[in-house]
Design an enzyme around this catalytic site. Structure first.
Site, PDB file in Angstrom:
ATOM      1  N   GLN A  18      15.348  29.311  56.470  1.00 16.18           N
ATOM      2  CA  GLN A  18      14.207  28.586  55.902  1.00 16.18           C
ATOM      3  C   GLN A  18      12.880  29.009  56.540  1.00 16.18           C
ATOM      4  O   GLN A  18      11.816  28.827  55.963  1.00 16.18           O
ATOM      5  CB  GLN A  18      14.407  27.066  56.070  1.00 16.18           C
ATOM      6  CG  GLN A  18      15.565  26.546  55.225  1.00 16.18           C
ATOM      7  CD  GLN A  18      16.058  25.174  55.689  1.00 16.18           C
ATOM      8  OE1 GLN A  18      15.687  24.153  55.142  1.00 16.18           O
ATOM      9  NE2 GLN A  18      16.899  25.148  56.708  1.00 16.18           N
ATOM     10  N   MET A  29      16.167  21.696  57.278  1.00 10.34           N
ATOM     11  CA  MET A  29      15.460  21.532  58.567  1.00 10.34           C
ATOM     12  C   MET A  29      14.304  20.536  58.425  1.00 10.34           C
ATOM     13  O   MET A  29      14.023  20.046  57.329  1.00 10.34           O
ATOM     14  CB  MET A  29      14.931  22.873  59.054  1.00 10.34           C
ATOM     15  CG  MET A  29      15.932  23.661  59.869  1.00 10.34           C
ATOM     16  SD  MET A  29      15.124  25.116  60.571  1.00 10.34           S
ATOM     17  CE  MET A  29      16.396  25.656  61.717  1.00 10.34           C
ATOM     18  N   THR A  62       3.995  24.930  61.041  1.00 12.04           N
ATOM     19  CA  THR A  62       5.393  24.493  61.095  1.00 12.04           C
ATOM     20  C   THR A  62       5.947  24.277  59.687  1.00 12.04           C
ATOM     21  O   THR A  62       5.243  23.787  58.795  1.00 12.04           O
ATOM     22  CB  THR A  62       5.617  23.187  61.899  1.00 12.04           C
ATOM     23  OG1 THR A  62       6.973  22.753  61.713  1.00 12.04           O
ATOM     24  CG2 THR A  62       4.711  22.042  61.485  1.00 12.04           C
ATOM     25  N   ILE A  63       7.209  24.613  59.539  1.00 14.70           N
ATOM     26  CA  ILE A  63       7.874  24.330  58.264  1.00 14.70           C
ATOM     27  C   ILE A  63       8.106  22.822  58.121  1.00 14.70           C
ATOM     28  O   ILE A  63       8.406  22.344  57.038  1.00 14.70           O
ATOM     29  CB  ILE A  63       9.227  25.078  58.127  1.00 14.70           C
ATOM     30  CG1 ILE A  63      10.248  24.613  59.178  1.00 14.70           C
ATOM     31  CG2 ILE A  63       9.020  26.573  58.198  1.00 14.70           C
ATOM     32  CD1 ILE A  63      11.678  25.069  58.904  1.00 14.70           C
ATOM     33  N   ASP A  64       7.989  22.076  59.221  1.00 12.49           N
ATOM     34  CA  ASP A  64       8.323  20.646  59.205  1.00 12.49           C
ATOM     35  C   ASP A  64       7.227  19.778  58.575  1.00 12.49           C
ATOM     36  O   ASP A  64       7.490  18.632  58.211  1.00 12.49           O
ATOM     37  CB  ASP A  64       8.594  20.130  60.628  1.00 12.49           C
ATOM     38  CG  ASP A  64       9.702  20.903  61.326  1.00 12.49           C
ATOM     39  OD1 ASP A  64      10.498  21.547  60.624  1.00 12.49           O
ATOM     40  OD2 ASP A  64       9.761  20.868  62.566  1.00 12.49           O
ATOM     41  N   GLY A  94       2.949  24.012  66.661  1.00 11.60           N
ATOM     42  CA  GLY A  94       3.345  22.714  66.131  1.00 11.60           C
ATOM     43  C   GLY A  94       2.994  21.588  67.092  1.00 11.60           C
ATOM     44  O   GLY A  94       2.048  21.703  67.888  1.00 11.60           O
ATOM     45  N   GLU A 152      18.181  17.354  58.585  1.00 12.65           N
ATOM     46  CA  GLU A 152      18.922  17.542  59.847  1.00 12.65           C
ATOM     47  C   GLU A 152      18.732  16.339  60.769  1.00 12.65           C
ATOM     48  O   GLU A 152      19.561  16.079  61.625  1.00 12.65           O
ATOM     49  CB  GLU A 152      18.477  18.829  60.546  1.00 12.65           C
ATOM     50  CG  GLU A 152      17.016  18.844  60.951  1.00 12.65           C
ATOM     51  CD  GLU A 152      16.607  20.094  61.727  1.00 12.65           C
ATOM     52  OE1 GLU A 152      17.480  20.914  62.068  1.00 12.65           O
ATOM     53  OE2 GLU A 152      15.396  20.242  61.987  1.00 12.65           O
ATOM     54  N   GLY A 195       8.589  27.233  67.540  1.00 12.29           N
ATOM     55  CA  GLY A 195       9.386  27.920  66.512  1.00 12.29           C
ATOM     56  C   GLY A 195       8.474  28.674  65.557  1.00 12.29           C
ATOM     57  O   GLY A 195       7.392  28.197  65.223  1.00 12.29           O
TER      58      GLY A 195
HETATM   59  O1  F6P Z   1      10.085  23.017  64.127  1.00 12.48           O
HETATM   60  C1  F6P Z   1      10.647  23.973  63.314  1.00 12.48           C
HETATM   61  C2  F6P Z   1      12.151  23.927  63.398  1.00 12.48           C
HETATM   62  O2  F6P Z   1      12.673  24.926  62.550  1.00 12.48           O
HETATM   63  C3  F6P Z   1      12.775  22.578  63.072  1.00 12.48           C
HETATM   64  O3  F6P Z   1      12.847  22.352  61.685  1.00 12.48           O
HETATM   65  C4  F6P Z   1      14.097  22.704  63.754  1.00 12.48           C
HETATM   66  O4  F6P Z   1      14.603  21.423  64.101  1.00 12.48           O
HETATM   67  C5  F6P Z   1      13.772  23.504  64.983  1.00 12.48           C
HETATM   68  O5  F6P Z   1      12.571  24.194  64.709  1.00 12.48           O
HETATM   69  C6  F6P Z   1      14.819  24.497  65.394  1.00 12.48           C
HETATM   70  O6  F6P Z   1      14.458  25.013  66.634  1.00 12.48           O
HETATM   71  P1  F6P Z   1      14.974  26.387  67.229  1.00 12.48           P
HETATM   72  O7  F6P Z   1      14.273  27.489  66.524  1.00 12.48           O
HETATM   73  O8  F6P Z   1      14.601  26.310  68.658  1.00 12.48           O
HETATM   74  O9  F6P Z   1      16.453  26.454  66.990  1.00 12.48           O
END
Ligand code: F6P
Length: 356
Positions: free
Chosen positions: A282, A177, A133-135, A110, A230, A11
């Site tokens: 986000q 997220m 990563t935003i996570d 990530g 989430e 992502g």
């Molecule tokens: O890892 C970053 C993230 O935005 C998570 O926060 C989220 O669960 C996931 O990617 C969403 O994935 P996608 O972009 O495949 O919908």
């Protein structure tokens, strides 16, 4: 001639371009015209299919504050690469690397991306990675780039909900997220001054959540805001096996956990509840000033490792220093919020409930 390949995988997030710029600028400063940079298209797919653009120093100008990734990205799940059927793709990645005569592959990604990068490193490729990563859930670094920018967006969402929640005397759930980690929700919840924060790390009891909301109403507080990750899970779900949990979630009639929580609150009270899911917003837009600095520091350090032929590392932020961490230590680990986090303690001390 020094030959370096770049790819961004998984992502996207803010700061990808700023980070690549940091790596490239340092490398061009050092090698000048003796450097050839290959930008693989759409993550590992570009490496598998030998699809790339040759990038000059100009391609890295004017991208410091640009969101997304100039290379494109995609997800190539690690578990598909690990089995027999996936190995031809690993072979193709190695073939591309050898065909182009790369000295090093620079990978921005990530958790999943790091597992693949480590696999390539074990297969003999020279790899240097950067934590994106935003996570903020990558093991080995105190912070990932992207997190700070996403936190700004998530906090802004909560700020904006405050005024409308007050006007209507409503309960608002902001779903944040973060995948299986609660970093973004915890920080946005504290920064946004919410009443309840629900994290994957602290399974919630819905009755406790409703108690908090009712107590606020009794205290003449007209509204409440919940920051819900989430990946939030209930205390009942926490007792399930992985298989049972997967099945329970597959059978869940809601697309997102926040809708279920909203219904559960409504079923236990006469409170009016609304759900807001900012989702990929986000991850979008420009990196914050903090992320631009972090990206530049990480990028410049990654280039330093390459110049010193120090491969098989991720560059990380540790105690405000940028340091190399061995890739095999990073791969396959998840950094979740520790329960003794000072941020959690501070939040509890000022009366924020975690629904437990
Ligand atoms: O890892 C970053 C993230 O935005 C998570 O926060 C989220 O669960 C996931 O990617 C969403 O994935 P996608 O972009 O495949 O919908």
């Amino acid at each position: 001639m020094k030959k370096i390949g770049f790819l961004t995988s998984g992502g996207d997030c803010q700061g990808l371009n700023a980070t690549m710029r940091g790596v490239a600028k340092h490398l061009f400063e050092h090698y000048g015209s003796d450097l050839k940079v290959y930008g693989f298209k759409d993550g590992y797919k570009g490496l598998i299919n030998n699809e790339y653009d040759v990038l000059t120093s100009r391609d890295f100008s004017g991208i410091l504050n640009l969101g997304g990734t100039i290379l494109g990205t995609s997800r190539v799940p690690f578990k598909e690469l690990k089995n027999e059927e996936g190995m031809p793709r690993v072979k193709k990645m190695k073939e591309t690397y050898n065909l182009l005569g790369l000295d090093c592959l620079v990978v921005l990604g990530g958790n999943g991306t790091h597992k693949t990068a480590n696999l390539l490193s074990e297969e003999g490729l020279n790899v240097v990675t950067l934590p994106k990563t935003i996570d903020n859930d990558i093991w080995g670094t105190d912070m990932t780039f992207g997190f700070h920018s996403a936190l700004g967006v998530a906090t802004d969402v909560i700020d904006r909900l405050h005024s409308t929640a007050t006007s209507h005397s409503r309960i608002f759930i902001a779903e944040i997220m973060g995948h299986k980690a609660g970093w973004l929700t915890l920080y946005a919840g504290v920064a946004g001054g919410v009443e309840v924060i629900l994290l994957p790390e602290i399974p919630y009891n819905i009755d406790k959540v409703v108690e908090v909301l009712e107590a606020r109403r009794r205290a003449q507080k007209k509204f409440s805001i919940l920051a819900v990750a989430e990946g939030a899970i209930s205390q009942e779900e926490a007792k399930m096996s992985k298989k049972e949990f997967r099945q329970a979630r597959e059978n869940m009639k809601y697309s997102n956990i926040s809708y279920r929580i909203a219904d559960e609150i409504a079923a236990r009270s006469d409170l009016e509840v609304r759900v807001t899911i900012p989702g990929h917003v986000q991850r979008g837009g420009e990196p914050s000033a903090y992320d631009r600095v972090l990206s530049t520091r990480l990028g410049a350090k990654a280039a330093e490792l390459i110049i010193n032929k120090k491969y098989g590392y991720m560059v990380a932020l540790k105690d405000n220093k940028i340091v190399p961490v061995p890739l095999d230590e990073v791969a396959g680990k998840l950094k979740t919020v520790p329960l003794d986090s000072e941020v959690i303690t501070a939040a509890r001390e000022i009366g924020i409930s975690f629904g437990d």
